[in-house]
Design a protein around this motif. Structure first.
Motif, short mmCIF file in Angstrom:
data_model
loop_
_atom_site.label_atom_id
_atom_site.label_comp_id
_atom_site.label_asym_id
_atom_site.label_seq_id
_atom_site.Cartn_x
_atom_site.Cartn_y
_atom_site.Cartn_z
N MET A 42 -88.39 -17.54 -12.51
CA MET A 42 -88.96 -18.37 -13.80
C MET A 42 -87.69 -18.77 -14.37
SD MET A 42 -91.87 -18.24 -15.38
CE MET A 42 -91.79 -18.58 -16.66
N ALA A 74 -87.59 -21.75 -15.84
CA ALA A 74 -87.80 -22.63 -16.93
C ALA A 74 -87.10 -22.57 -18.03
CB ALA A 74 -89.38 -23.36 -16.94
N PRO A 115 -97.00 -18.44 -25.93
CA PRO A 115 -97.81 -16.76 -25.09
C PRO A 115 -96.37 -16.66 -24.32
CG PRO A 115 -98.67 -18.60 -24.24
CD PRO A 115 -98.47 -19.43 -25.36
N ILE A 174 -94.43 -15.95 -20.70
CA ILE A 174 -95.25 -16.25 -19.49
C ILE A 174 -94.96 -15.05 -18.81
CG2 ILE A 174 -95.27 -17.53 -17.29
CD1 ILE A 174 -94.78 -19.58 -19.11
N LEU A 175 -93.36 -14.79 -18.30
CA LEU A 175 -93.20 -13.22 -17.54
C LEU A 175 -93.41 -12.24 -18.16
CD1 LEU A 175 -90.79 -13.04 -15.73
CD2 LEU A 175 -89.53 -12.93 -17.09
N GLY A 212 -86.01 -12.85 -14.13
CA GLY A 212 -86.43 -13.79 -14.76
C GLY A 212 -84.95 -14.13 -15.14
N PHE A 213 -84.85 -15.57 -16.71
CA PHE A 213 -83.42 -16.23 -16.75
C PHE A 213 -83.39 -15.56 -18.23
CE2 PHE A 213 -81.85 -18.52 -13.35
CZ PHE A 213 -82.25 -18.72 -12.10
N LYS A 226 -82.80 -6.50 -22.43
CA LYS A 226 -84.61 -7.97 -22.26
C LYS A 226 -84.44 -7.57 -20.67
CE LYS A 226 -84.12 -12.16 -23.54
NZ LYS A 226 -83.35 -13.51 -23.81
N LYS A 261 -88.66 -7.31 -20.94
CA LYS A 261 -89.48 -8.08 -19.90
C LYS A 261 -90.42 -7.73 -18.82
CE LYS A 261 -88.37 -12.26 -21.99
NZ LYS A 261 -89.24 -13.18 -21.88
#
Ligand code: C5P
Length: 424
Positions: free
Chosen positions: A287, A289, A321, A323-324, A343-344, A362, A366
């Motif tokens: 992810m 984006a 929402p 998404i991750l 994730g980023f 985080k 996540k």
């Protein structure tokens, strides 16, 4: 660089002449090895004239030069375009029935196949198995383009455009470059690259990239400064490692990489729908984006007008929402076993904690497996060509630093992805 261009017996053989031109104009030396069948479409004289070298498809020509051994050994890159179903099958089986297949067996550097055939042949379980086997062994097999085929039929099976094949071939060489920047010698791929190639070949990797745009009205949107360069570099690195890559692209400032299936989206909700669907058969989802956290609650169906007699508009935002988080939640029911979620995070430290502390929190929150953390300051990441990240994993391993061009960072991330996919 010394390039071998293998040409298979399909109507698209004529397009290989344009590909040859791209290599020679970029200063590379090319030896063409056509199959016997392909010379029914394009004759040997054409290849000799365009490459400026003698051309043969027999192991019994110039026997004194031991061409069936020498050409594969000396090639920095072998590109097969068009790769027919027959040629893929012979390569997968390891046959040495002509000069091209001999050369493929002697290859030391990267090998790229650009298939072209009728859709039924491409989808036949025999071809699917052959492609998977070749990818597992480390060859890059591009997906054919979709469109009109030789007859009245259309579908996946067209040879990708010569420029696409050219760029994908350069990316494959780039991925195989040894650490000191020299071309790979006998089996001298970097260990990490070789491992990544072995593990990712044949896997499906979905990458999201770019910044979403959330409409206010038909002409205006809320966006962000993401250029998509890091996400595109990740897609390129995963494809060069032999994975089947799906790029879900929000707004990008750079073109998507060649040879990668690209699905363009605009809003966070569109990105969510495509990503959740793609995740169902993805071994890895990255992810990258920059997804808008909020969107205008009531986008106007027509352009919002400036009116002197009305108050200035107020925009109410609602949350998008995560998404991750949804991918993490959906994983036990709908994802392939062992799916890896990456994730980023763009973080800044403050008086309450450092970047690393925030990043670890985080990662925990996540629930993804890897978190690529950017330390952001003014103008430090967005749109730049260089990046500087820490790669954290949930097992509490030592954070891996990666810095350099976005392509170099992408390779480091892909290596970590491969290391975490590997059976332990
Ligand atoms: O919470 P934060 O926005 O910092 O998390 C960033 C990570 O979460 C990125 O991998 C980003 O792609 C993803 N993300 C998401 N859905 C959102 C916002 C961010 O999947 N709505």
């Amino acid at each position: 660089m010394e390039v071998v261009l293998g040409v298979g017996g399909g109507i698209a053989a004529y397009k290989a002449a344009l590909l040859l031109r791209l290599f020679t104009e970029a200063g590379h030396a090319v030896t063409v090895i056509p199959t016997e069948a392909s010379t029914r479409f394009v004759g040997i004289a054409t290849w000799e004239a365009l490459s400026g070298r003698p051309v043969s498809n027999s192991v019994f020509d110039q026997v004194d030069k031991v061409n069936h051994v020498r050409l594969g050994h000396e090639a920095d890159l072998i590109v097969v375009a068009p790769a027919t179903a027959d040629l893929l099958a012979r390569a997968a089986a390891g046959l040495a029935s002509d000069l091209l297949t001999n050369t493929l067996l002697m290859a030391r550097g990267p090998v790229l196949f650009a298939p072209a055939m009728h859709t039924e042949m491409w989808r036949h379980p025999a071809t699917v198995a052959n492609v998977e086997l070749l990818r597992r062994r480390g060859a890059v097999v591009l997906d054919p383009a979709v469109g009109r085929l030789t007859g009245a039929d259309s579908g996946p099976g067209r040879l990708p455009e010569p420029e696409v094949i050219f760029q994908a071939a350069l990316a494959a060489v780039d991925a195989a470059l040894s650490q000191d920047g020299s071309l790979p010698q006998h089996g001298s791929l970097r260990q990490d690259d070789a491992t990544a190639l072995e593990i990712l070949a044949g896997k499906t990797v979905t990458v999201t990239a770019g910044g979403t745009r959330e409409p206010l009205d038909p002409v205006r949107f809320l966006g962000n400064r993401s250029s998509g360069k890091q996400g595109v570099a990740l897609a390129r690195a995963a494809a060069a490692a032999g994975a089947h890559v799906r790029l879900i692209s929000a707004h990008l400032e750079v073109p998507p990489p060649p040879g990668v299936e690209t699905i363009a989206v605009e809003t966070a909700l569109e990105l969510r729908a495509e990503t959740l669907s793609a995740a169902k058969d993805s071994d890895v989802v990255i992810m990258a984006a920059a997804v808008a956290d909020f969107r205008p609650a009531n986008p106007s169906g027509s352009k919002i007008k400036k009116r002197d007699d009305a108050d200035d508009p107020v925009i109410r935002l609602i949350r998008n929402p995560d998404i991750l988080a949804e991918l993490v939640q959906a994983r036990p029911q709908s994802a392939p076993a062992g799916q890896l979620l990456v994730g980023f995070a763009a973080e800044t430290g403050d008086e309450r904690g450092g970047v690393l502390e925030y990043a670890r929190a985080k990662l925990e929150r996540k629930g993804c497996d890897l978190l690529v953390v950017n330390h952001v300051g003014a103008g430090k990441v967005f749109g730049q060509d260089l990046n500087d990240v820490l790669i954290l994993d949930r097992d509490g391993g030592t954070p891996i630093p990666a810095a350099g061009t976005k392509d170099e960072v992408a390779r480091a991330v892909v290596e970590q992805v491969a290391a975490h996919l590997a059976p332990r």
